[in-house]
Structures are given as structure tokens and as C-alpha cells.
Design an enzyme around this catalytic site. Sequence first.
Site, PDB file in Angstrom:
ATOM      1  N   HIS A 229       0.826  -1.207   0.000  1.00 40.52           N
ATOM      2  CA  HIS A 229       0.000   0.000   0.000  1.00 40.52           C
ATOM      3  C   HIS A 229       0.867   1.267   0.000  1.00 40.52           C
ATOM      4  CE1 HIS A 229       0.488  -0.431   4.475  1.00 40.52           C
ATOM      5  NE2 HIS A 229       0.479   0.891   4.426  1.00 40.52           N
ATOM      6  N   ASP A 257      -0.005  -7.504   0.482  1.00 41.49           N
ATOM      7  CA  ASP A 257       0.433  -6.153   0.838  1.00 41.49           C
ATOM      8  C   ASP A 257       1.957  -6.113   0.875  1.00 41.49           C
ATOM      9  OD1 ASP A 257       0.548  -3.535   1.539  1.00 41.49           O
ATOM     10  OD2 ASP A 257      -0.343  -3.765   3.535  1.00 41.49           O
ATOM     11  N   GLY A 337       3.256   5.576   9.147  1.00 42.01           N
ATOM     12  CA  GLY A 337       4.656   5.783   8.784  1.00 42.01           C
ATOM     13  C   GLY A 337       5.517   4.575   9.077  1.00 42.01           C
ATOM     14  N   SER A 339       4.522   1.618   8.262  1.00 39.89           N
ATOM     15  CA  SER A 339       4.172   0.633   7.240  1.00 39.89           C
ATOM     16  C   SER A 339       5.400   0.166   6.465  1.00 39.89           C
ATOM     17  CB  SER A 339       3.150   1.221   6.264  1.00 39.89           C
ATOM     18  OG  SER A 339       1.905   1.407   6.881  1.00 39.89           O
ATOM     19  N   SER A 354       1.831  -4.395   7.629  1.00 38.01           N
ATOM     20  CA  SER A 354       0.747  -4.052   6.721  1.00 38.01           C
ATOM     21  C   SER A 354      -0.162  -3.000   7.362  1.00 38.01           C
ATOM     22  CB  SER A 354      -0.072  -5.299   6.381  1.00 38.01           C
ATOM     23  OG  SER A 354      -1.215  -4.961   5.621  1.00 38.01           O
TER      24      SER A 354
END
Length: 392
Positions: A229, A257, A337, A339, A354
Site C-alpha cells: 500500500h 500487501d 509511517g 508501514s 501491513s
Amino acid sequence: MWIITEREDSFVLPRRCPRSLGAALGFLLSMGVALPASAAPAPSGADSLGRMSAAPRLAKEAAAGGVESMLVESTLVESTLRAALGSSFAGAWFEPGSSDFVVATTDPAAAPRVRTAGAQPRLVSRDLLALDRVMTVLDARASNVPDTVTGWYVDPASNSVVVSATDDAAAKAFAAGQDAVRIEHVDARPAPRAELHGGDTITSSSGERCSVGFNAISGGTRYIITAGHCTEMGGIWSGPDGRAIGPVAKSSFPGHDFGLVEVTSQSWEQTHDIETDSGYLTVTGTKAAPVGSSVCMSGSVSGYHCGRVKAIGETVNYGGGDVVQGLTRTTICAEAGDSGGPFVSGTQAQGTLSGGTGGCTLGGQSYFQPIDVVLSTYGLTLVTGTASRDDS
């Protein structure tokens, strides 16, 4: 002018009659020549005795071929001759592929003194002070130097100042008006080097912030693994200091993801480490941790913290049609942030962040994309190392 001053080999001591630096040191030290300023001072009242007793030892080490002793000896010879020759001194160097130590001078009458000191004399047309003046002029132009000029330095062996460049014409323009300049063509510009660690901040050209997960390779191509993402919008991604890393290469979201950023910039070096609260932890493999196992995450916002695996193979609905399958749920909190940040169990890579619920203020939980799915999907090899004794 752009032509290098030729070396006059007729002024070089013949190789068949070498004088060793070690033997020369015995002469220099017995004459009471002072050590270089960088040497440690001798105890008070023992100066002359210390120099005399050191000469046989240094000569013996040189005969044994010790590299360190050769450096000590050459430093002493250079500093002695620099002082003795004064303004006629033009630099010193070891000849490539040999142990011959050469000292250049602009004074033909200095040759015997150079030989006595244990070096090979070489007559040149420019002294070191003249070359340094050219360097001073070029340094003053640094604020306007074009990117195609990659550097400049004094090269005593060619009795010139070398200007390195990917564009020879730009180098000549940069050094205009200076004699004793030699243009050296190079194929690439140097760049500052920095390392990519799991948990580092990465930002996209469109403003998104995420975290480095792990480093991986496929053939000769280098990649960062992060969240899909994050990469789904494409763009160029940069490291924590703002320097570009490279473009998005692959992206999978929703469904999975995970995504890849290609490391195209030579400014960045891959590592097998992730950031922790006490340094770096070396990643050594990808053995999956079962439910109940301890697991830790490194995020560029929330930092490094640990918890436990709660569920494996969970399908998570993030809303708006963004459903991701096969995620692992943990008790670790995460923030926006984080991720893409890495999860590890011990030194084993587990996956990349994720999403999650609650955040760290409220004590939330998180989900990671298992690493083995990413590696098998894209045919990647994880960059790993060997665990140190401190790694757990």
C-alpha cells in the site's frame, strides 16, 4: 597546459644498487635527526639515547619486510628530506609494485642528499609549493564546479595537479589558466555512501512516508521490500537523508500487501540489519514463528518494540474493498509511517508491517505480511548475515 611533465629517469638511483630504508634510518638516527612531530615524545633526558637504540630495531624490521616498519621509516625519511630540501622538495611516494621510495626535487644538486637518506631522487620542474598553489586556486572555484568534474588532487609522481572528470572539456574549463594540470577521464561520479537498514524512513516523490522492511536481491538487481500500500502509487523513493534510492519496481495491494523499491542509486548500500533501540540486529534467515512466539518490529515512527504472534493466515478487511489475505496478527502496536517496517523473531525475518489498530498511545495490535510469500512471488534472495553473540 595539459601535458604532463615527463619524469627524468636518468636521475633515479639504479635498481641494481638499492639502499634500504632501514639502513638509511641507522644513518639518519645516529646523526641525531629528529623524529616527525606526530611521533610520541621520548621521556625527558632520554632523547638521544632513544633515537640511537631505535635504529638497529627499525633496520631489522625493514629487513624482515614488515609493512608497518616501512611506513614508519618512509615517514621519517620524507619529513627529514622535506625539511632539508626546503622549497625544492616536490613530494614523495612508493613506486607502484615495489618498495622503492622516491623523493622528488627541483634541485639537481640535492640528489646525493636524497640517496644518503635512503630514497631514490627524481628531478622535476615544479616544487610541491607550486602544485599546492594550483590546488588553492581550484579549491577556491569549488562553489562553481560542474557536476562532471569529480575531483582534483596533487600527484607528485606526475608532478601535476590531476583533475578527474566525466567530461574532459568541462575539466579544462574548470582549470583554465592553470599550468601543471592533467585531466583524468573517469566513467562515473563518486557519491556519498549510506546504508539501508530495516526500520529506516523512506519517502516517496508524492509525499508518502513508510519504512524499509528488508533488503533483497534478484540476480544483479537490488531491492527494498516494503508494504504494497506504500508502493501502489509508484514514484521515486528516497532514504532518511532525502537522497533518492530508486523507483517502485513491483507492487501488490490489495490481496497481498508487499512492494519493491529498486535500489538504483549507488549512494546506497544494502545491509542485513534492522534498527533496534540498542543498535543493529543482524537478520540471518526466514524461519517462520508459530503462534505464541515472541516477535519484534522496527518502525521509523514508533521505533523498536516487541510482543507476541496472535494469529497466522488472517484475512484482514481494511475497508473500501481493500482486503488482504494471509496476514499474521501480533500484539505489537504501530503508527502511521511504520508501514513496511520489518518484523523479526530472534534473528529470523518474519515479514513487513501491513496495518493495525489503536496505535501505540492506546495499545493497539498489528498485522504483517509474511516474508516468504514476497520472496517466492518475486524470486528474491533476502540479504542476510551471520548472527553475532549479542544477537538473540
